[in-house]
Design a protein around this motif. Structure first.
Motif, PDB file in Angstrom:
ATOM      1  N   TRP A  41      15.684  13.921  15.579  1.00 28.70           N
ATOM      2  CA  TRP A  41      17.143  13.310  16.027  1.00 28.70           C
ATOM      3  C   TRP A  41      17.262  13.563  17.579  1.00 28.70           C
ATOM      4  CZ3 TRP A  41      15.776  15.157  11.404  1.00 28.70           C
ATOM      5  CH2 TRP A  41      15.984  14.286  10.258  1.00 28.70           C
ATOM      6  N   ALA A  42      18.054  12.488  18.254  1.00 23.98           N
ATOM      7  CA  ALA A  42      18.012  12.798  19.801  1.00 23.98           C
ATOM      8  C   ALA A  42      19.256  13.943  19.882  1.00 23.98           C
ATOM      9  CB  ALA A  42      18.816  11.308  19.982  1.00 23.98           C
ATOM     10  N   LYS A  43      20.088  14.031  18.775  1.00 23.79           N
ATOM     11  CA  LYS A  43      21.171  15.034  19.117  1.00 23.79           C
ATOM     12  C   LYS A  43      21.125  16.120  17.990  1.00 23.79           C
ATOM     13  CE  LYS A  43      24.441  11.841  21.015  1.00 23.79           C
ATOM     14  NZ  LYS A  43      25.908  11.137  20.934  1.00 23.79           N
ATOM     15  N   ALA A  44      21.805  16.997  18.243  1.00 24.02           N
ATOM     16  CA  ALA A  44      21.780  18.516  17.336  1.00 24.02           C
ATOM     17  C   ALA A  44      22.335  18.225  16.086  1.00 24.02           C
ATOM     18  CB  ALA A  44      22.394  19.544  18.080  1.00 24.02           C
ATOM     19  N   ASP A  45      22.156  19.053  15.262  1.00 26.31           N
ATOM     20  CA  ASP A  45      22.672  18.743  13.780  1.00 26.31           C
ATOM     21  C   ASP A  45      22.446  17.632  13.004  1.00 26.31           C
ATOM     22  OD1 ASP A  45      24.071  21.409  13.955  1.00 26.31           O
ATOM     23  OD2 ASP A  45      25.726  20.537  14.932  1.00 26.31           O
ATOM     24  N   GLY A  48      22.605  11.164  15.854  1.00 23.88           N
ATOM     25  CA  GLY A  48      22.140  10.499  16.707  1.00 23.88           C
ATOM     26  C   GLY A  48      20.767   9.641  16.313  1.00 23.88           C
ATOM     27  N   ALA A  49      20.185   9.019  17.033  1.00 16.74           N
ATOM     28  CA  ALA A  49      19.176   8.010  16.821  1.00 16.74           C
ATOM     29  C   ALA A  49      17.856   8.883  16.283  1.00 16.74           C
ATOM     30  CB  ALA A  49      18.643   7.444  18.115  1.00 16.74           C
ATOM     31  N   ARG A  50      17.398   8.699  15.237  1.00 10.21           N
ATOM     32  CA  ARG A  50      16.180   9.219  14.538  1.00 10.21           C
ATOM     33  C   ARG A  50      14.812   8.597  14.823  1.00 10.21           C
ATOM     34  NH1 ARG A  50      16.216   9.506   8.412  1.00 10.21           N
ATOM     35  NH2 ARG A  50      15.040   7.681   8.571  1.00 10.21           N
ATOM     36  N   GLN A  51      13.867   9.282  15.029  1.00  9.95           N
ATOM     37  CA  GLN A  51      12.400   8.769  15.128  1.00  9.95           C
ATOM     38  C   GLN A  51      11.774   9.471  13.809  1.00  9.95           C
ATOM     39  OE1 GLN A  51      10.426   9.215  19.030  1.00  9.95           O
ATOM     40  NE2 GLN A  51      12.308   9.648  19.883  1.00  9.95           N
ATOM     41  N   THR A  52      10.885   8.611  13.404  1.00  9.10           N
ATOM     42  CA  THR A  52      10.226   9.078  12.066  1.00  9.10           C
ATOM     43  C   THR A  52       8.587   8.865  12.462  1.00  9.10           C
ATOM     44  OG1 THR A  52      11.973   8.683  10.662  1.00  9.10           O
ATOM     45  CG2 THR A  52       9.872   8.984   9.679  1.00  9.10           C
ATOM     46  N   HIS A  53       7.988   9.945  12.259  1.00 13.16           N
ATOM     47  CA  HIS A  53       6.343   9.682  12.438  1.00 13.16           C
ATOM     48  C   HIS A  53       5.610  10.144  11.281  1.00 13.16           C
ATOM     49  CE1 HIS A  53       7.136   9.486  17.037  1.00 13.16           C
ATOM     50  NE2 HIS A  53       8.165  10.299  16.631  1.00 13.16           N
ATOM     51  N   GLU A  54       4.806   9.157  10.859  1.00 11.54           N
ATOM     52  CA  GLU A  54       3.920   9.494   9.575  1.00 11.54           C
ATOM     53  C   GLU A  54       2.798  10.208   9.715  1.00 11.54           C
ATOM     54  OE1 GLU A  54       4.512   8.361   6.173  1.00 11.54           O
ATOM     55  OE2 GLU A  54       6.410   7.477   6.466  1.00 11.54           O
ATOM     56  N   LEU A  55       2.517  11.292   9.067  1.00  7.94           N
ATOM     57  CA  LEU A  55       1.421  12.065   9.197  1.00  7.94           C
ATOM     58  C   LEU A  55       0.172  10.945   9.168  1.00  7.94           C
ATOM     59  CD1 LEU A  55      -0.234  14.825   9.544  1.00  7.94           C
ATOM     60  CD2 LEU A  55      -0.202  15.045   6.971  1.00  7.94           C
ATOM     61  N   ALA A  56      -0.087   9.999   8.324  1.00  8.19           N
ATOM     62  CA  ALA A  56      -0.998   9.028   8.206  1.00  8.19           C
ATOM     63  C   ALA A  56      -1.139   8.307   9.505  1.00  8.19           C
ATOM     64  CB  ALA A  56      -0.833   7.998   7.132  1.00  8.19           C
ATOM     65  N   GLY A  57      -0.432   8.106  10.298  1.00  6.43           N
ATOM     66  CA  GLY A  57      -0.539   7.471  11.642  1.00  6.43           C
ATOM     67  C   GLY A  57      -0.616   8.227  13.019  1.00  6.43           C
ATOM     68  N   LEU A  58      -0.776   9.561  12.722  1.00  4.75           N
ATOM     69  CA  LEU A  58      -0.844  10.569  13.712  1.00  4.75           C
ATOM     70  C   LEU A  58      -2.130  11.045  14.023  1.00  4.75           C
ATOM     71  CD1 LEU A  58       2.523  12.366  13.205  1.00  4.75           C
ATOM     72  CD2 LEU A  58       1.986  10.765  14.863  1.00  4.75           C
ATOM     73  N   ASP A  59      -2.704  11.215  15.210  1.00  7.30           N
ATOM     74  CA  ASP A  59      -3.816  11.793  15.451  1.00  7.30           C
ATOM     75  C   ASP A  59      -3.721  13.322  15.734  1.00  7.30           C
ATOM     76  OD1 ASP A  59      -5.432   9.629  15.657  1.00  7.30           O
ATOM     77  OD2 ASP A  59      -5.119   9.462  18.010  1.00  7.30           O
ATOM     78  N   VAL A  60      -4.233  14.079  14.600  1.00  7.16           N
ATOM     79  CA  VAL A  60      -4.211  15.412  14.448  1.00  7.16           C
ATOM     80  C   VAL A  60      -4.605  16.332  15.808  1.00  7.16           C
ATOM     81  CG1 VAL A  60      -4.850  17.469  13.169  1.00  7.16           C
ATOM     82  CG2 VAL A  60      -4.029  15.258  12.099  1.00  7.16           C
ATOM     83  N   ASP A  61      -4.039  17.021  16.301  1.00  8.43           N
ATOM     84  CA  ASP A  61      -4.457  17.851  17.350  1.00  8.43           C
ATOM     85  C   ASP A  61      -4.362  17.100  18.755  1.00  8.43           C
ATOM     86  OD1 ASP A  61      -5.178  20.145  15.614  1.00  8.43           O
ATOM     87  OD2 ASP A  61      -7.296  19.311  15.583  1.00  8.43           O
ATOM     88  N   SER A  62      -3.630  16.144  18.648  1.00  8.49           N
ATOM     89  CA  SER A  62      -3.340  15.221  19.928  1.00  8.49           C
ATOM     90  C   SER A  62      -1.980  15.480  20.391  1.00  8.49           C
ATOM     91  CB  SER A  62      -3.795  13.769  19.652  1.00  8.49           C
ATOM     92  OG  SER A  62      -5.044  13.715  19.348  1.00  8.49           O
ATOM     93  N   ALA A  71      14.498  11.990  24.089  1.00  4.03           N
ATOM     94  CA  ALA A  71      14.079  13.422  23.826  1.00  4.03           C
ATOM     95  C   ALA A  71      14.766  13.783  22.511  1.00  4.03           C
ATOM     96  CB  ALA A  71      14.647  14.488  24.536  1.00  4.03           C
ATOM     97  N   ALA A  72      14.538  14.906  21.714  1.00  4.73           N
ATOM     98  CA  ALA A  72      15.082  15.159  20.631  1.00  4.73           C
ATOM     99  C   ALA A  72      15.627  16.651  20.596  1.00  4.73           C
ATOM    100  CB  ALA A  72      14.045  15.147  19.401  1.00  4.73           C
ATOM    101  N   GLU A  73      16.890  16.769  19.863  1.00  4.70           N
ATOM    102  CA  GLU A  73      17.373  18.207  19.748  1.00  4.70           C
ATOM    103  C   GLU A  73      17.584  18.725  18.523  1.00  4.70           C
ATOM    104  OE1 GLU A  73      21.364  18.024  21.764  1.00  4.70           O
ATOM    105  OE2 GLU A  73      20.674  17.164  23.356  1.00  4.70           O
ATOM    106  N   SER A  74      17.167  17.891  17.595  1.00  3.31           N
ATOM    107  CA  SER A  74      16.673  18.525  16.140  1.00  3.31           C
ATOM    108  C   SER A  74      15.707  17.780  15.361  1.00  3.31           C
ATOM    109  CB  SER A  74      18.262  18.554  15.483  1.00  3.31           C
ATOM    110  OG  SER A  74      18.562  17.159  15.107  1.00  3.31           O
ATOM    111  N   LEU A  75      15.050  18.528  14.498  1.00  2.00           N
ATOM    112  CA  LEU A  75      13.913  18.011  13.664  1.00  2.00           C
ATOM    113  C   LEU A  75      13.862  18.566  12.259  1.00  2.00           C
ATOM    114  CD1 LEU A  75      11.154  20.065  13.569  1.00  2.00           C
ATOM    115  CD2 LEU A  75      11.685  20.162  15.881  1.00  2.00           C
ATOM    116  N   ALA A  76      13.070  17.717  11.297  1.00  2.00           N
ATOM    117  CA  ALA A  76      12.529  18.219  10.277  1.00  2.00           C
ATOM    118  C   ALA A  76      11.233  17.904  10.324  1.00  2.00           C
ATOM    119  CB  ALA A  76      13.229  17.276   9.277  1.00  2.00           C
TER     120      ALA A  76
END
Length: 122
Positions: A41-45, A48-62, A71-76
């Motif tokens: 999330w762009a802001k704390a708590d 703000g705008a949320r970016q979602t990244h799927e594990l299936a679409g990511l290069d591990v270790d990259s 930028a992001a100020e909070s995450l899950a």
């Protein structure tokens, strides 16, 4: 059984801390960040705008830089894998960085603005 005001307040406070549960005074609902996802999330708590990244679409270790100017100020982290967040957009370890477990980490306030991340093999 009679519920005392103190017991009721304690139960309400515990419920407010659980992800996805909100009260009028509690945190926002975090619906939409499912298993296998990293949400930023762009802001704390979790605001703000949320970016979602799927594990299936990511290069591990990259290194995965966030779009320029964001930028992001909070995450899950619900990827099931450790994720390192970086202050640097190049995942440089000369700036701040921190690794979060993938077992369901909810971070309402990052100690720095996250500009990139890396998902690790277990």
């Amino acid at each position: 059984m009679r519920t005392t005001p103190l017991l009721a307040a304690a139960a309400l406070a515990v419920t407010a801390l659980l992800p996805g549960h909100a009260t009028a005074a509690g945190p926002p609902r975090l619906a939409g960040c499912g298993a296998g996802q990293l949400c930023l999330w762009a802001k704390a708590d979790f605001k703000g705008a949320r970016q979602t990244h799927e594990l299936a679409g990511l290069d591990v270790d990259s290194c995965v830089p966030l779009p320029t100017g964001t930028a992001a100020e909070s995450l899950a982290n619900r990827t099931g894998r450790p994720v390192t967040t970086y202050q640097s957009q190049e995942c440089a370890e000369t700036g701040e960085f921190e690794t979060y477990p993938g077992s369901g980490t909810w971070l309402p306030q990052s100690p720095y603005r996250v500009r990139a991340f890396k998902v690790w093999e277990r």
